[in-house]
Write an enzyme that holds these catalytic residues in place. Sequence first.
Site, PDB file in Angstrom:
ATOM      1  N   GLU A  64     -27.111 -15.480  33.507  1.00 26.27           N
ATOM      2  CA  GLU A  64     -28.273 -16.303  33.815  1.00 26.27           C
ATOM      3  C   GLU A  64     -28.518 -16.530  35.298  1.00 26.27           C
ATOM      4  O   GLU A  64     -28.411 -17.648  35.805  1.00 26.27           O
ATOM      5  CB  GLU A  64     -28.210 -17.650  33.070  1.00 26.27           C
ATOM      6  CG  GLU A  64     -29.548 -18.383  33.154  1.00 26.27           C
ATOM      7  CD  GLU A  64     -29.762 -19.396  32.029  1.00 26.27           C
ATOM      8  OE1 GLU A  64     -29.154 -19.274  30.961  1.00 26.27           O
ATOM      9  OE2 GLU A  64     -30.585 -20.290  32.242  1.00 26.27           O
ATOM     10  N   HIS A  82     -35.866 -29.840  17.347  1.00 25.33           N
ATOM     11  CA  HIS A  82     -35.832 -28.932  18.497  1.00 25.33           C
ATOM     12  C   HIS A  82     -37.084 -28.049  18.533  1.00 25.33           C
ATOM     13  O   HIS A  82     -37.708 -27.874  19.579  1.00 25.33           O
ATOM     14  CB  HIS A  82     -34.569 -28.073  18.427  1.00 25.33           C
ATOM     15  CG  HIS A  82     -34.456 -27.088  19.539  1.00 25.33           C
ATOM     16  ND1 HIS A  82     -34.202 -27.470  20.836  1.00 25.33           N
ATOM     17  CD2 HIS A  82     -34.587 -25.738  19.561  1.00 25.33           C
ATOM     18  CE1 HIS A  82     -34.166 -26.386  21.606  1.00 25.33           C
ATOM     19  NE2 HIS A  82     -34.401 -25.325  20.859  1.00 25.33           N
ATOM     20  N   LYS A  95     -33.721 -10.900  22.143  1.00 27.39           N
ATOM     21  CA  LYS A  95     -32.759 -11.782  22.818  1.00 27.39           C
ATOM     22  C   LYS A  95     -31.607 -10.964  23.410  1.00 27.39           C
ATOM     23  O   LYS A  95     -31.186 -11.195  24.541  1.00 27.39           O
ATOM     24  CB  LYS A  95     -32.230 -12.856  21.859  1.00 27.39           C
ATOM     25  CG  LYS A  95     -30.998 -13.569  22.422  1.00 27.39           C
ATOM     26  CD  LYS A  95     -31.083 -15.047  22.576  1.00 27.39           C
ATOM     27  CE  LYS A  95     -29.907 -15.575  23.380  1.00 27.39           C
ATOM     28  NZ  LYS A  95     -29.496 -16.905  23.086  1.00 27.39           N
ATOM     29  N   HIS A 145     -36.716 -30.088  26.089  1.00 30.44           N
ATOM     30  CA  HIS A 145     -35.439 -30.815  25.988  1.00 30.44           C
ATOM     31  C   HIS A 145     -35.592 -32.277  26.371  1.00 30.44           C
ATOM     32  O   HIS A 145     -34.994 -33.152  25.757  1.00 30.44           O
ATOM     33  CB  HIS A 145     -34.385 -30.159  26.880  1.00 30.44           C
ATOM     34  CG  HIS A 145     -33.713 -29.010  26.203  1.00 30.44           C
ATOM     35  ND1 HIS A 145     -33.121 -27.991  26.905  1.00 30.44           N
ATOM     36  CD2 HIS A 145     -33.546 -28.708  24.899  1.00 30.44           C
ATOM     37  CE1 HIS A 145     -32.624 -27.110  26.062  1.00 30.44           C
ATOM     38  NE2 HIS A 145     -32.871 -27.520  24.831  1.00 30.44           N
ATOM     39  N   ARG A 148      -5.608 -19.426  24.429  1.00 23.34           N
ATOM     40  CA  ARG A 148      -6.328 -18.803  25.549  1.00 23.34           C
ATOM     41  C   ARG A 148      -7.299 -17.715  25.098  1.00 23.34           C
ATOM     42  O   ARG A 148      -7.680 -16.836  25.858  1.00 23.34           O
ATOM     43  CB  ARG A 148      -5.374 -18.229  26.578  1.00 23.34           C
ATOM     44  CG  ARG A 148      -4.494 -19.270  27.196  1.00 23.34           C
ATOM     45  CD  ARG A 148      -3.959 -18.793  28.539  1.00 23.34           C
ATOM     46  NE  ARG A 148      -3.059 -19.788  29.080  1.00 23.34           N
ATOM     47  CZ  ARG A 148      -1.778 -19.859  28.772  1.00 23.34           C
ATOM     48  NH1 ARG A 148      -1.233 -18.968  27.982  1.00 23.34           N
ATOM     49  NH2 ARG A 148      -1.031 -20.807  29.273  1.00 23.34           N
ATOM     50  N   ARG A 191     -32.607 -13.978  32.123  1.00 26.73           N
ATOM     51  CA  ARG A 191     -32.244 -14.807  30.983  1.00 26.73           C
ATOM     52  C   ARG A 191     -32.961 -16.157  31.009  1.00 26.73           C
ATOM     53  O   ARG A 191     -33.126 -16.802  29.988  1.00 26.73           O
ATOM     54  CB  ARG A 191     -30.716 -14.997  30.933  1.00 26.73           C
ATOM     55  CG  ARG A 191     -30.225 -15.595  29.615  1.00 26.73           C
ATOM     56  CD  ARG A 191     -28.713 -15.494  29.451  1.00 26.73           C
ATOM     57  NE  ARG A 191     -28.313 -15.991  28.140  1.00 26.73           N
ATOM     58  CZ  ARG A 191     -27.125 -15.804  27.597  1.00 26.73           C
ATOM     59  NH1 ARG A 191     -26.203 -15.136  28.225  1.00 26.73           N
ATOM     60  NH2 ARG A 191     -26.846 -16.300  26.403  1.00 26.73           N
ATOM     61  N   GLU A 235     -38.662 -20.477  18.029  1.00 26.07           N
ATOM     62  CA  GLU A 235     -37.990 -19.532  18.943  1.00 26.07           C
ATOM     63  C   GLU A 235     -38.581 -18.124  18.785  1.00 26.07           C
ATOM     64  O   GLU A 235     -38.666 -17.370  19.757  1.00 26.07           O
ATOM     65  CB  GLU A 235     -36.478 -19.491  18.681  1.00 26.07           C
ATOM     66  CG  GLU A 235     -35.758 -20.835  18.823  1.00 26.07           C
ATOM     67  CD  GLU A 235     -35.709 -21.394  20.246  1.00 26.07           C
ATOM     68  OE1 GLU A 235     -36.037 -20.669  21.203  1.00 26.07           O
ATOM     69  OE2 GLU A 235     -35.348 -22.585  20.390  1.00 26.07           O
ATOM     70  N   LYS A 273     -23.080 -17.342  24.737  1.00 24.97           N
ATOM     71  CA  LYS A 273     -22.917 -18.721  25.218  1.00 24.97           C
ATOM     72  C   LYS A 273     -22.363 -19.566  24.088  1.00 24.97           C
ATOM     73  O   LYS A 273     -22.838 -19.485  22.955  1.00 24.97           O
ATOM     74  CB  LYS A 273     -24.272 -19.310  25.627  1.00 24.97           C
ATOM     75  CG  LYS A 273     -24.751 -18.890  26.988  1.00 24.97           C
ATOM     76  CD  LYS A 273     -25.953 -19.753  27.359  1.00 24.97           C
ATOM     77  CE  LYS A 273     -26.614 -19.281  28.629  1.00 24.97           C
ATOM     78  NZ  LYS A 273     -27.848 -20.047  28.902  1.00 24.97           N
ATOM     79  N   HIS A 304     -38.616 -24.932  27.093  1.00 25.21           N
ATOM     80  CA  HIS A 304     -37.404 -25.726  26.881  1.00 25.21           C
ATOM     81  C   HIS A 304     -37.185 -26.837  27.908  1.00 25.21           C
ATOM     82  O   HIS A 304     -36.482 -27.793  27.629  1.00 25.21           O
ATOM     83  CB  HIS A 304     -36.170 -24.820  26.857  1.00 25.21           C
ATOM     84  CG  HIS A 304     -36.004 -24.125  25.531  1.00 25.21           C
ATOM     85  ND1 HIS A 304     -36.965 -23.284  25.009  1.00 25.21           N
ATOM     86  CD2 HIS A 304     -35.006 -24.154  24.620  1.00 25.21           C
ATOM     87  CE1 HIS A 304     -36.554 -22.823  23.845  1.00 25.21           C
ATOM     88  NE2 HIS A 304     -35.371 -23.332  23.571  1.00 25.21           N
ATOM     89  N   ASN A 346     -35.886 -19.851  28.498  1.00 18.75           N
ATOM     90  CA  ASN A 346     -36.108 -21.293  28.573  1.00 18.75           C
ATOM     91  C   ASN A 346     -37.579 -21.666  28.465  1.00 18.75           C
ATOM     92  O   ASN A 346     -37.934 -22.832  28.632  1.00 18.75           O
ATOM     93  CB  ASN A 346     -35.552 -21.840  29.894  1.00 18.75           C
ATOM     94  CG  ASN A 346     -34.042 -21.740  29.942  1.00 18.75           C
ATOM     95  OD1 ASN A 346     -33.381 -21.917  28.925  1.00 18.75           O
ATOM     96  ND2 ASN A 346     -33.507 -21.435  31.105  1.00 18.75           N
TER      97      ASN A 346
END
Length: 337
Positions: free
Chosen positions: A225, A250, A215, A240, A109, A229, A173, A131, A236, A233
């Site tokens: 988000e 990427h 960041k 993507h 946990r 945040r 990035e 994340k 992106h 993207n």
Amino acid sequence: MMLKKTYQFSSARVAYYFDGDFTRPGKLVDKAHTVVVTDENVFQAFPGKFKGYNTIVLKAGEQHKVQDTVNYIVDQLIGFRADRKTVLIGVGGGVVTDITGYAAAVYMRGIRVAFVPTTILAMVDAAIGGKNGIDVGVYKNLVGTIRQPEFLLYDYSFLKKLPQDQWVNGFAEIIKHSCIKDAAMFRELEGNKLSYFRKNKSALAALIRKNASIKSAVVQKDEFETGERRLLNFGHTLGHAIENMYALGHGQAISIGMAAACRISAQLTGFKDTAKVVKVLNQYELPTEMAFDKQQAMTILKMDKKRERTTMNYVLLEKIGKGVVKQLPITELEELI
Ligand SMILES: NC(=O)c1ccc[n+]([C@@H]2O[C@H](COP(=O)([O-])OP(=O)(O)OC[C@H]3O[C@@H](n4cnc5c(N)ncnc54)[C@H](O)[C@@H]3O)[C@@H](O)[C@H]2O)c1
């Protein structure tokens, strides 16, 4: 002396150690209570770095960022008799930091976790913000949590063996950060090339610190988000979609996505510097144009996590250094793309 900076997130304070050395972590790490997770490429390139650590070596690549690999990590942790006092340290690119963060969140946990990012992309992006997660079938990062690591240790010596295409990926990035948040950094990038940063250690270290702080600041404002945040993207959404369609890298995919977002911005926000952004992307060996199947791209876009029923949150630029999130009706987006 390691340069230390701390960032307070909602549930945790995270320490960033810049200019660190993973082989000599000092008091930061108690090797007896640590299990390191890395991938075979990093392990083979730097076997000496892992001396004295209990180490779990994963197969490399995005295709292994899946539940089976989490199960493998858990089996190994049981083998090492890992308990609630164990600290898991992910040493690698974003695939390793994402899956290590997730395994640490669910093992017993939740046990302590820290990262040693070894790609540019992980240093400026993936290892930051909490994340974590894994892919399920075609769905990237479908399962995961948001949970901050205890610390990040930057050991730039890992970059000695980073392949060129991974440098290019990471710089996509970095350029993204400059576009949405930092006009001064954009100018610095304009005045240089990748080879400059590869050769000039102190310039690279300063650039990485700057990007880590951009960041981190964005995440601090909006850890879960709901607003700010989303700026991350930029490039992106379309990126993507075409990344999956054409098996692009990427960085290449989001570069094409950023160029497209600039062109859309020109129509919707009056953004005037598309040519400058395209030039910088090309300067860092990134593509900015590609003939792609628009119909198929739209079908994939409609499945995107950023979609909200009939509209889509799309990141545009007002000017260089100032990104904005606009809700666009999907029908309008279809025409613009
Ligand atoms: N959690 C987040 O906020 C976040 C943000 C961005 C990206 N990501 C995730 O990050 C992943 C991509 O990360 P990545 O680009 O670092 O990919 P990666 O982890 O696959 O690393 C790229 C390649 O470089 C190799 N490598 C890593 N470090 C090396 C080194 N120092 N020397 C030689 N080879 C090295 C790896 O083995 C791999 O083959 C994706 O899964 C993406 O979803 C997560």
